[in-house]
Scaffold this active site. Structure first.
Site, short mmCIF file in Angstrom:
data_model
loop_
_atom_site.label_atom_id
_atom_site.label_comp_id
_atom_site.label_asym_id
_atom_site.label_seq_id
_atom_site.Cartn_x
_atom_site.Cartn_y
_atom_site.Cartn_z
N ASP A 1 0.88 -1.16 0.00
CA ASP A 1 0.00 0.00 0.00
C ASP A 1 0.92 1.22 0.00
O ASP A 1 2.12 1.10 0.30
CB ASP A 1 -0.90 -0.04 1.25
CG ASP A 1 -1.70 1.22 1.42
OD1 ASP A 1 -2.39 1.62 0.47
OD2 ASP A 1 -1.62 1.83 2.50
N ASP B 1 -1.65 -0.72 6.08
CA ASP B 1 -1.79 0.01 7.34
C ASP B 1 -3.23 0.26 7.73
O ASP B 1 -3.48 0.90 8.75
CB ASP B 1 -1.08 1.36 7.25
CG ASP B 1 -1.86 2.34 6.38
OD1 ASP B 1 -2.25 3.40 6.86
OD2 ASP B 1 -2.10 2.01 5.20
N ASP C 1 -0.12 5.09 1.01
CA ASP C 1 -0.37 6.04 2.11
C ASP C 1 -0.40 5.31 3.44
O ASP C 1 -1.19 4.39 3.65
CB ASP C 1 -1.70 6.76 1.88
CG ASP C 1 -1.65 7.69 0.69
OD1 ASP C 1 -0.89 8.66 0.74
OD2 ASP C 1 -2.35 7.42 -0.31
#
Length: 195
Positions: free
Chosen positions: A9, A165, A11
């Protein structure tokens, strides 16, 4: 490395963008009279901006064009990009495995924003594929972004490890049949206090 490919991922996983994104979200949403608290912001991590605008506007009974407002929010974020830093623990993995196994980025960001973030943290041209919100019809928690990344890497999903995250992204990776490492176990994003 017991995996044939790594998928990251962007961000909150490769780049500590979440505080800058939240500042941009708050300033943009306030213009339209939409409230968006920080806990909700983190809960929606991985969802494309236009989908977040559509969701919030619908919940709060405000009529607007989600795509236009999403672009406005992304432009506000780009004003904050100087405050974005790489997340060293995951970026080190990129450097360690670059050229050794295929790697991809799989993000809910728009492509031009993803490219700018990767450039800002020094990771342009470090990945074999980059799948963004424009590349799939369904987004996290659906597995499509990760499945498309595996397809572009020419690696079976069960042979991929994902770094994520956000709850939506972790769920998407699991649905894709991939092992997922939740980076929140070793990285905590800065929180913003906005009055």
């Amino acid at each position: 490395m017991p995996f044939d490919a790594l998928i990251f991922d962007l961000d909150g996983t490769l780049a500590d963008t979440m505080p800058a994104h939240y500042v941009a979200w708050r300033s943009t949403m306030e213009k339209y009279g939409i409230t968006f608290d920080e806990d909700r912001f983190y809960a929606l991590g991985g969802k494309p901006s236009d989908k977040i605008v559509e969701l919030l506007a619908g919940e709060q009974g405000i009529a607007l064009d989600p795509h236009t407002v999403a672009i406005e929010k992304e432009e506000a974020f780009l004003l904050e990009i100087s405050n974005v830093a790489p997340i060293e623990a995951t970026v080190e993995l990129v450097y360690e495995y670059r050229g050794r196994i295929p790697m991809a980025v799989a993000t809910g960001a728009m492509r031009y924003v993803a490219d700018l973030i990767l450039g800002h943290i020094g990771l342009s041209n470090h990945f074999d594929a980059c799948v963004t919100s424009e590349d799939t019809a369904r987004h996290k928690p659906y597995p499509d972004v990760f499945l498309e990344a595996a397809k572009q890497l020419n690696v079976e999903p069960e042979h991929c490890r994902v770094y994520e995250d956000a709850d939506l992204g972790v769920e998407a990776a699991r649905r894709a049949g991939m092992e997922v490492v939740d980076v929140r176990n070793f990285f905590t994003p800065r929180r913003i206090t906005v009055s």
